[in-house]
Design a protein around this motif. Structure first.
Motif, mmCIF file in Angstrom:
data_model
loop_
_atom_site.group_PDB
_atom_site.id
_atom_site.type_symbol
_atom_site.label_atom_id
_atom_site.label_comp_id
_atom_site.label_asym_id
_atom_site.label_seq_id
_atom_site.Cartn_x
_atom_site.Cartn_y
_atom_site.Cartn_z
ATOM 1 N N ILE A 182 -9.283 -14.810 124.947
ATOM 2 C CA ILE A 182 -9.533 -15.259 123.573
ATOM 3 C C ILE A 182 -10.784 -16.131 123.560
ATOM 4 O O ILE A 182 -11.631 -16.012 122.683
ATOM 5 C CB ILE A 182 -8.293 -15.996 123.012
ATOM 6 C CG1 ILE A 182 -7.103 -15.043 122.929
ATOM 7 C CG2 ILE A 182 -8.595 -16.577 121.648
ATOM 8 C CD1 ILE A 182 -5.819 -15.684 122.425
ATOM 9 N N ILE A 216 -14.199 -15.541 121.408
ATOM 10 C CA ILE A 216 -14.776 -16.551 120.506
ATOM 11 C C ILE A 216 -16.229 -16.822 120.896
ATOM 12 O O ILE A 216 -17.121 -16.863 120.044
ATOM 13 C CB ILE A 216 -13.941 -17.858 120.552
ATOM 14 C CG1 ILE A 216 -12.569 -17.616 119.928
ATOM 15 C CG2 ILE A 216 -14.667 -18.984 119.836
ATOM 16 C CD1 ILE A 216 -11.603 -18.777 120.080
ATOM 17 N N ARG A 238 -14.300 -19.257 115.838
ATOM 18 C CA ARG A 238 -12.884 -19.596 116.048
ATOM 19 C C ARG A 238 -12.061 -19.227 114.827
ATOM 20 O O ARG A 238 -10.951 -18.701 114.940
ATOM 21 C CB ARG A 238 -12.738 -21.105 116.307
ATOM 22 C CG ARG A 238 -12.952 -21.506 117.745
ATOM 23 C CD ARG A 238 -12.468 -22.915 118.010
ATOM 24 N NE ARG A 238 -13.160 -23.906 117.205
ATOM 25 C CZ ARG A 238 -14.295 -24.509 117.554
ATOM 26 N NH1 ARG A 238 -14.853 -24.246 118.712
ATOM 27 N NH2 ARG A 238 -14.857 -25.390 116.760
ATOM 28 N N ARG A 239 -12.636 -19.511 113.644
ATOM 29 C CA ARG A 239 -11.922 -19.236 112.402
ATOM 30 C C ARG A 239 -11.665 -17.733 112.250
ATOM 31 O O ARG A 239 -10.559 -17.313 111.896
ATOM 32 C CB ARG A 239 -12.779 -19.749 111.242
ATOM 33 C CG ARG A 239 -11.976 -20.034 110.024
ATOM 34 C CD ARG A 239 -12.755 -20.933 109.077
ATOM 35 N NE ARG A 239 -12.437 -20.564 107.716
ATOM 36 C CZ ARG A 239 -13.327 -20.369 106.767
ATOM 37 N NH1 ARG A 239 -14.614 -20.515 107.012
ATOM 38 N NH2 ARG A 239 -12.935 -20.042 105.568
ATOM 39 N N VAL A 240 -12.697 -16.947 112.532
ATOM 40 C CA VAL A 240 -12.570 -15.492 112.397
ATOM 41 C C VAL A 240 -11.538 -14.962 113.392
ATOM 42 O O VAL A 240 -10.672 -14.151 113.037
ATOM 43 C CB VAL A 240 -13.940 -14.820 112.615
ATOM 44 C CG1 VAL A 240 -13.787 -13.331 112.854
ATOM 45 C CG2 VAL A 240 -14.848 -15.070 111.418
ATOM 46 N N LEU A 242 -9.029 -16.534 114.927
ATOM 47 C CA LEU A 242 -7.664 -16.941 114.551
ATOM 48 C C LEU A 242 -7.157 -16.096 113.388
ATOM 49 O O LEU A 242 -6.007 -15.651 113.386
ATOM 50 C CB LEU A 242 -7.639 -18.414 114.148
ATOM 51 C CG LEU A 242 -7.244 -19.399 115.242
ATOM 52 C CD1 LEU A 242 -7.244 -20.817 114.703
ATOM 53 C CD2 LEU A 242 -5.850 -19.076 115.777
ATOM 54 N N HIS A 243 -8.029 -15.866 112.413
ATOM 55 C CA HIS A 243 -7.667 -15.030 111.264
ATOM 56 C C HIS A 243 -7.255 -13.634 111.724
ATOM 57 O O HIS A 243 -6.234 -13.100 111.294
ATOM 58 C CB HIS A 243 -8.855 -14.959 110.302
ATOM 59 C CG HIS A 243 -8.722 -13.938 109.214
ATOM 60 N ND1 HIS A 243 -8.146 -14.221 108.004
ATOM 61 C CD2 HIS A 243 -9.083 -12.634 109.171
ATOM 62 C CE1 HIS A 243 -8.155 -13.130 107.253
ATOM 63 N NE2 HIS A 243 -8.718 -12.152 107.937
ATOM 64 N N LEU A 244 -8.061 -13.068 112.632
ATOM 65 C CA LEU A 244 -7.772 -11.709 113.099
ATOM 66 C C LEU A 244 -6.486 -11.664 113.915
ATOM 67 O O LEU A 244 -5.713 -10.712 113.820
ATOM 68 C CB LEU A 244 -8.937 -11.176 113.924
ATOM 69 C CG LEU A 244 -10.157 -10.759 113.117
ATOM 70 C CD1 LEU A 244 -11.330 -10.471 114.028
ATOM 71 C CD2 LEU A 244 -9.838 -9.524 112.278
ATOM 72 N N ILE A 245 -6.247 -12.691 114.735
ATOM 73 C CA ILE A 245 -5.030 -12.699 115.552
ATOM 74 C C ILE A 245 -3.807 -12.789 114.644
ATOM 75 O O ILE A 245 -2.805 -12.109 114.852
ATOM 76 C CB ILE A 245 -5.052 -13.869 116.556
ATOM 77 C CG1 ILE A 245 -6.104 -13.592 117.636
ATOM 78 C CG2 ILE A 245 -3.686 -14.060 117.194
ATOM 79 C CD1 ILE A 245 -6.292 -14.731 118.614
ATOM 80 N N ARG A 246 -3.907 -13.599 113.590
ATOM 81 C CA ARG A 246 -2.755 -13.767 112.703
ATOM 82 C C ARG A 246 -2.447 -12.481 111.959
ATOM 83 O O ARG A 246 -1.305 -12.180 111.679
ATOM 84 C CB ARG A 246 -3.043 -14.873 111.702
ATOM 85 C CG ARG A 246 -3.090 -16.211 112.390
ATOM 86 C CD ARG A 246 -2.687 -17.312 111.443
ATOM 87 N NE ARG A 246 -2.703 -18.574 112.147
ATOM 88 C CZ ARG A 246 -3.685 -19.458 112.052
ATOM 89 N NH1 ARG A 246 -4.713 -19.228 111.257
ATOM 90 N NH2 ARG A 246 -3.645 -20.564 112.735
ATOM 91 N N ARG A 281 -2.805 -9.532 112.980
ATOM 92 C CA ARG A 281 -3.126 -8.480 113.930
ATOM 93 C C ARG A 281 -2.365 -7.193 113.695
ATOM 94 O O ARG A 281 -2.648 -6.195 114.332
ATOM 95 C CB ARG A 281 -2.958 -8.962 115.355
ATOM 96 C CG ARG A 281 -1.529 -9.046 115.790
ATOM 97 C CD ARG A 281 -1.509 -9.581 117.184
ATOM 98 N NE ARG A 281 -0.301 -10.268 117.397
ATOM 99 C CZ ARG A 281 0.501 -10.028 118.409
ATOM 100 N NH1 ARG A 281 0.181 -9.127 119.300
ATOM 101 N NH2 ARG A 281 1.605 -10.700 118.559
#
Lengths: 199, 199
Positions: free
Chosen positions: A8, A12, A27-29, A31-35, A37
């Motif tokens: 990860i 990033i 980081r924001r992008v 985290l957004h993508l992981i959430r 997913r």
């Protein structure tokens, strides 16, 4: 070892090097993508892999596309005898969004620059001259930037095409739509005044 | 059909929906990646596919990681008896960048909110209470936002832990490092003044 694990962290760091992004937005992008997913990151990864494999320059105009010839050069309705010359693919895309031009394009891939040792053969100028002979072109529109390099390039192309019968035109200069005179630079106001037209 | 072909257009549209990006920056990123495609886009696609497949929540603390237990929870040197409670994974990562805390974390996954119908069981509060019993915890640091929701959540957790022997602390409030008094809001100045300390 980073808190989130090495992979990860690498993702990033790689995204943080993209233009317009930095560590915080990367980081924001991520985290957004992981959430989200359930699909979105996998889909984005697949799209990227596909584009990375297939994107190439159109053999005719230099546009970036997924086939040897781009959709614009393949479209018979756009064989209008007009070629619009742009510095860069981003400029071509910008003109296409405007939907005002229905001819074809030619991407130079840069501007002439003595300082950076970029001469006519480093750009796609020889290919442009070949196309004018081959494609029955009547007008070449130079949609180049209003910078010193852009105007030097425009001048060079106009000179090179002078012996041919083709008309060479440039974009109008003047007040941008929605522009307030108050905020315009002096050069633009002077150009707009000189090129004034009857209403 | 778009000028650049459907797949590139889809990639741009997908990236434009990411937080902090828009159509303009998405186009810029995609053009950048296509130009540098000797590796960078393929590498990014592979990284994304990998993270999309493997990223998950740490079963102990809720951090996002690539294994069942995150590197922090696995690190025996961090079993300090302190748990730092954060709202979100992004907050955990921010605290880790500061390198000031050497204990373990607990990610709530949100804040209590009557308006949005988020109650204690929607957050990872029951798991926090279980951990305090299991892990021999002596101090719980509530690193929650200084907003109404954050402070409501902090108050709820402090109440829930009151019967236990664990010490519950919160982050100090005051003037941020590098902050100019002139630009601070009244609430922060008042809090900093009330919590003044002897130099």
């Amino acid at each position: 070892m980073p808190a989130q694990g090495d992979e990860i962290e690498t993702l990033i760091a790689t995204m943080a090097r993209l233009p317009g992004l930095g560590p915080r937005s990367a980081r924001r992008v991520v985290l957004h993508l992981i959430r989200k997913r359930a699909g979105q990151m996998t889909q984005l990864a697949a799209l990227m892999a596909n584009v990375a494999e297939n994107a190439r320059e159109c053999l005719v105009c230099g546009n970036i596309t997924q086939s040897d010839i781009c959709p614009i050069c393949e479209d018979p309705s756009r064989a209008s005898g007009e070629i619009c010359v742009v510095t860069d693919v981003a400029d071509l895309w910008a003109l296409e969004r405007g939907r005002a031009f229905r001819g074809r394009y030619h991407v130079l891939g840069g501007s002439l620059s003595a300082l950076d040792e970029i001469g006519p053969d480093d750009l796609r100028i020889p290919q442009l001259i070949d196309r004018i002979a081959d494609e029955n072109i009547t007008e070449v529109i130079l949609a180049l930037s209003a910078t010193v390099e852009g105007q030097t390039t425009a001048h060079y192309i106009a000179e090179a095409l002078a012996p041919t019968a083709v008309a060479v035109t440039g974009l109008a200069q003047g007040v941008p739509i929605g522009g307030e005179l108050d905020y315009l630079d002096d050069g633009t106001i002077t150009a707009a005044l000189r090129a004034r037209r009857r209403l």
